[in-house]
Write a protein that holds these residues in place. Structure first.
Motif, short mmCIF file in Angstrom:
data_model
loop_
_atom_site.label_atom_id
_atom_site.label_comp_id
_atom_site.label_asym_id
_atom_site.label_seq_id
_atom_site.Cartn_x
_atom_site.Cartn_y
_atom_site.Cartn_z
N ARG A 38 29.64 3.24 53.13
CA ARG A 38 29.21 4.60 52.82
C ARG A 38 28.83 4.73 51.35
O ARG A 38 27.81 5.35 51.01
CB ARG A 38 30.33 5.59 53.17
N ALA A 39 29.62 4.14 50.46
CA ALA A 39 29.29 4.19 49.03
C ALA A 39 27.94 3.54 48.77
O ALA A 39 27.15 4.02 47.93
CB ALA A 39 30.38 3.50 48.21
N ALA A 40 27.65 2.45 49.48
CA ALA A 40 26.35 1.78 49.31
C ALA A 40 25.22 2.69 49.75
O ALA A 40 24.19 2.82 49.06
CB ALA A 40 26.34 0.48 50.11
N LEU A 41 25.37 3.35 50.91
CA LEU A 41 24.31 4.21 51.42
C LEU A 41 24.10 5.43 50.53
O LEU A 41 22.98 5.96 50.44
CB LEU A 41 24.64 4.67 52.84
N LEU A 42 25.16 5.89 49.86
CA LEU A 42 25.05 7.07 49.01
C LEU A 42 24.61 6.75 47.59
O LEU A 42 24.44 7.66 46.78
CB LEU A 42 26.39 7.82 48.99
N ARG A 58 14.59 14.12 55.31
CA ARG A 58 15.02 13.01 54.46
C ARG A 58 15.07 13.43 52.99
O ARG A 58 16.00 13.06 52.25
CB ARG A 58 14.05 11.83 54.65
N VAL A 59 14.09 14.23 52.54
CA VAL A 59 14.06 14.70 51.16
C VAL A 59 15.31 15.52 50.84
O VAL A 59 15.97 15.32 49.80
CB VAL A 59 12.79 15.54 50.91
N TYR A 60 15.65 16.46 51.72
CA TYR A 60 16.82 17.30 51.45
C TYR A 60 18.11 16.50 51.51
O TYR A 60 19.04 16.75 50.75
CB TYR A 60 16.85 18.49 52.42
N ALA A 61 18.17 15.51 52.41
CA ALA A 61 19.35 14.63 52.44
C ALA A 61 19.46 13.85 51.13
O ALA A 61 20.55 13.70 50.57
CB ALA A 61 19.26 13.67 53.63
N HIS A 62 18.33 13.38 50.60
CA HIS A 62 18.35 12.65 49.34
C HIS A 62 18.67 13.58 48.17
O HIS A 62 19.32 13.17 47.20
CB HIS A 62 17.01 11.96 49.11
N LYS A 75 27.93 1.15 40.22
CA LYS A 75 26.90 0.11 40.11
C LYS A 75 25.55 0.59 40.65
O LYS A 75 24.50 0.04 40.29
CB LYS A 75 27.33 -1.14 40.89
N LEU A 76 25.57 1.58 41.54
CA LEU A 76 24.34 2.05 42.18
C LEU A 76 23.87 3.40 41.63
O LEU A 76 22.99 4.04 42.20
CB LEU A 76 24.55 2.16 43.69
N ALA A 77 24.47 3.83 40.53
CA ALA A 77 24.14 5.16 40.00
C ALA A 77 23.36 5.09 38.70
O ALA A 77 22.89 6.12 38.22
CB ALA A 77 25.43 5.96 39.78
#
Length: 677
Positions: free
Chosen positions: A614-618, A276-280, A674-676
């Motif tokens: 997808r944009a929300a999850l990223l 999960r860390v590397y994905a984040h 908005k999520l960045a």
């Protein structure tokens, strides 16, 4: 003839079922037997992939003479710390208080009332390095029990009273704010190893929870130093011997500060957290290395830890047969130049030795080397390296494999569900999301009863006898919440709610404090309560995170209040000991950011809706929660989707935080913005 452990489900206990020691499992009957015979209890705690547990078992518990003395003078009780973390925690606290250190195997002598009076860890079969032999310890304790009983009882009583007085006063502290999180970052900067990455010296453990905090802190504040520490640490680990350069996945820790030589056991929880860390990290930076490691680690978990029932096994042993009948740590993983030549031939072997850092003198034991990716290898032929890696992996697969502890631990499967769901979503790997869903199905079907109470472990499709502890409820809820956000299936949000309601009802104390065991759990000499991270997030801070996410999804004031109360301990400990409460700091970042609530209204079959999802999850906003579904039908499952219509017939995303909502958007790039920040 097998002893009483033959009827247990724990692979660790079953390893001791044929010992000449007359082991009992932890039970009231064992202590009743000690009372009846008027002898003390020997409590031995370990776990199946523990190297020194195996060593002590072979040297002492398989020895007929030692076993005979032990059986005559004690009631021996064997505990798998992974099945009974509460028992382990209570007596480990006593060991550390008395000796200044702890570890496994843990050896504790108890009165028939379960009060500890003498402690240790590994004891050798003969006196060594200033340590008495195990037989000397047994004799000394037996004599003290027979001749100085009043003294023993007094020591035991004092220890229990001292432990009982250790309560955590966090009531009224309030949640940590900007100042405490800045102090925590400063403390981490002081402890940071700027040459090799990570924190502190040897042995060096993967700081997955601290890295989560650093990534969230950077996302919220823009602090470049936090991101640099996270990225450099992840790169150092991925290049080191702690990472399996052929098969993916991480070993438990490195014995050196350079990450070269690992302790070779591979644990589900480490790999779930690090995946999960590397994905984040990839989500924050786009790093190709982070993407590769996240996917390889996910594939390792599915390939080597997934069980026939769809869950994930606990661990792979450090030791395996070296081909001569000897069980040796790391034998499955290490290579000599000669072994490379046998598989690859002279030219490719020389190329591989340079690429993976394999030397004639070796980086491990007996001239063998742990594969790593040293810096400065220069330009490499990627296709050639991939062919070499495939051939070495195929040859390694012919070696005797390490043993696998195939019990399912609820908490660790919760961590794996979160990691696989998010990694699958980020990288369009629907198979990983499916594996996460299958593991979640298993937990609901086998580990949850009709009242949503959790059983901690299962094996071969049979639930164990031990009740779930706080980390089980918290980490399973965390996994379900991540799965809900990725799949758009609101049933996982509902199941998370059932579990978190039980946290509020059965694990909560005064002033936001949480306990590791339920109010109605078996009463030990002390009710365990530990907010600090160890190898996994503490149950306390994991619960705070899941409660906060659930509150963001549902608007539940009770769950948010509980999360804020639980974070009081982070306000107290974060500035002083940030390395040991990283997950709590990460949750505090989410609280300061909102967390943001994202509702994506649209049909899952609609490509535009999927792009918004997808944009929300990223989005990197700390702890943001995502609901996705058709606005008319999903509002019952996802409260965030209520009264969230399409915009001009097009899928739309709504972002809210701190009781304020932005205008809906139909543009994925606008949503990403908005999520960045």
């Amino acid at each position: 003839m097998p002893n009483r452990l033959a009827h247990e489900t724990s692979p660790y206990l079953l390893q001791h079922a044929d010992n000449p020691v007359d082991w009992w499992p932890w039970s009231g009957e064992a202590f009743e037997e000690a009372r009846r015979r008027g002898v003390p209890v020997l409590l031995s705690v370990g776990y199946s992939s523990c190297h020194w547990c195996h060593v002590m078992a072979h040297e002492s518990f398989e020895d007929e003479t030692t076993a005979a003395y032990l059986n005559e003078h004690f009631v021996p009780v064997k505990v798998d710390r992974e099945e009974r973390p509460d028992v382990d925690a209570v007596y480990m606290e006593a060991v550390q208080a008395a000796t200044g250190h702890g570890g496994w195997p843990m050896t504790v002598f108890l009165t028939p009332d379960a009060e500890p009076f003498y402690f240790g860890t590994y004891f050798p079969p003969a006196p060594r390095h200033g340590m008495p032999s195990f037989h000397q310890v047994l004799q000394g304790v037996a004599v003290a029990w027979a001749d100085r009983r009043e003294e023993v009882d007094e020591v035991a009583g004092n220890i229990v009273r001292e432990l009982a007085g250790r309560s955590l006063a966090v009531g009224g502290a309030g949640a940590p704010g900007e100042q405490e999180l800045a102090q925590a970052l400063l403390g981490l900067t002081r402890d940071y190893d700027d040459r090799h990455g990570g924190f502190g010296g040897a042995p060096k453990f993967p700081p997955s929870m601290v890295v989560e905090f650093l990534l969230r802190h950077h996302a919220r504040t823009g602090a470049e130093g936090a991101l640099q520490m996270a990225a450099d640490t992840c790169e150092a680990m991925a290049r080191g011997g702690i990472y399996d350069q052929l098969g993916g996945g991480f070993a438990r820790y490195a014995v050196d500060r350079e990450w070269v030589v690992p302790h070779f056991e591979k644990m589900l929880y480490d790999n779930a957290l690090l995946c999960r860390v590397y994905a984040h990290l990839w989500r924050a930076t786009g790093s190709d290395l982070a993407r590769r490691v996240a996917l390889e680690t996910a594939d390792f978990m599915v390939r080597e830890l997934r069980t026939a029932e769809g869950g994930f096994a606990s661990a792979l042993d450090a030791d395996s047969d070296d081909g001569t009948g000897r069980h040796v740590e790391g034998a499955f993983y290490v290579w000599t130049p000669a072994q490379l030549r046998d598989v690859l031939g002279e030219e490719d072997a020389a190329y591989a030795a340079q690429y993976f850092g394999v030397t004639e003198e070796g980086t491990f034991e007996e001239g063998s080397s742990v594969l790593q990716l040293p810096q400065g290898a220069g330009v490499v032929d990627a296709e050639r390296i991939e062919g070499i890696r495939r051939r070495l992996l195929a040859a390694r697969d012919e070696r005797p494999r390490p043993g696998r502890d195939d019990k399912i631990v609820a908490a660790w499967n919760g961590l794996a569900i979160a990691a696989l769901a998010e990694t699958g979503a980020y990288f369009d790997r629907t198979d990983l999301v499916e594996r996460a869903t299958e593991a979640a199905d298993l937990l609901v079907r086998l580990h949850m009863d009709s009242g949503a109470r959790l059983t901690r472990t299962s094996r071969d499709g049979h639930a164990g006898a031990n009740a779930g502890v706080l980390e089980d409820y918290a980490d399973v809820a965390e996994g379900f919440l991540a799965l809900a956000g990725v799949t758009g299936e609101g049933v996982w949000l509902e199941f998370a709610g059932f579990l978190l309601d039980l946290v509020l009802d059965r694990f909560t104390g005064e002033g936001g404090a949480l306990y590791d065991t339920a109010h109605d759990a078996e009463q030990l000499i002390r009710r365990p309560q530990d907010p600090t991270d160890n190898a996994t997030p503490s149950g306390w801070t994991a619960a705070a995170g899941a409660l906060l996410s659930y509150a963001a999804h549902t608007g539940s004031e009770a769950h948010r209040t509980a999360a804020e109360g639980a974070l009081g301990v982070v306000k107290a400990l974060g500035p002083r000991a940030p390395r040991f409460i990283g997950w709590g700091l990460a949750v505090a970042e989410a609280l300061l950011d909102g967390p943001r609530e994202v509702a994506v209204a649209g049909h899952p079959d609609d490509e535009a809706a999927r792009a918004l999802h997808r944009a929300a999850l990223l989005g990197t906003a700390p702890g943001a929660v995502v609901a996705f579904g058709v606005p008319d039908g999903a509002g019952e499952e996802f409260p965030l989707l209520r009264d969230r219509p399409l915009v001009d017939g097009r899928p739309a995303a709504y972002v809210c935080r701190h009781f304020t909502c932005d205008a809906p958007t139909t543009d994925p790039d606008d949503l990403a913005g908005k999520l960045a920040n």
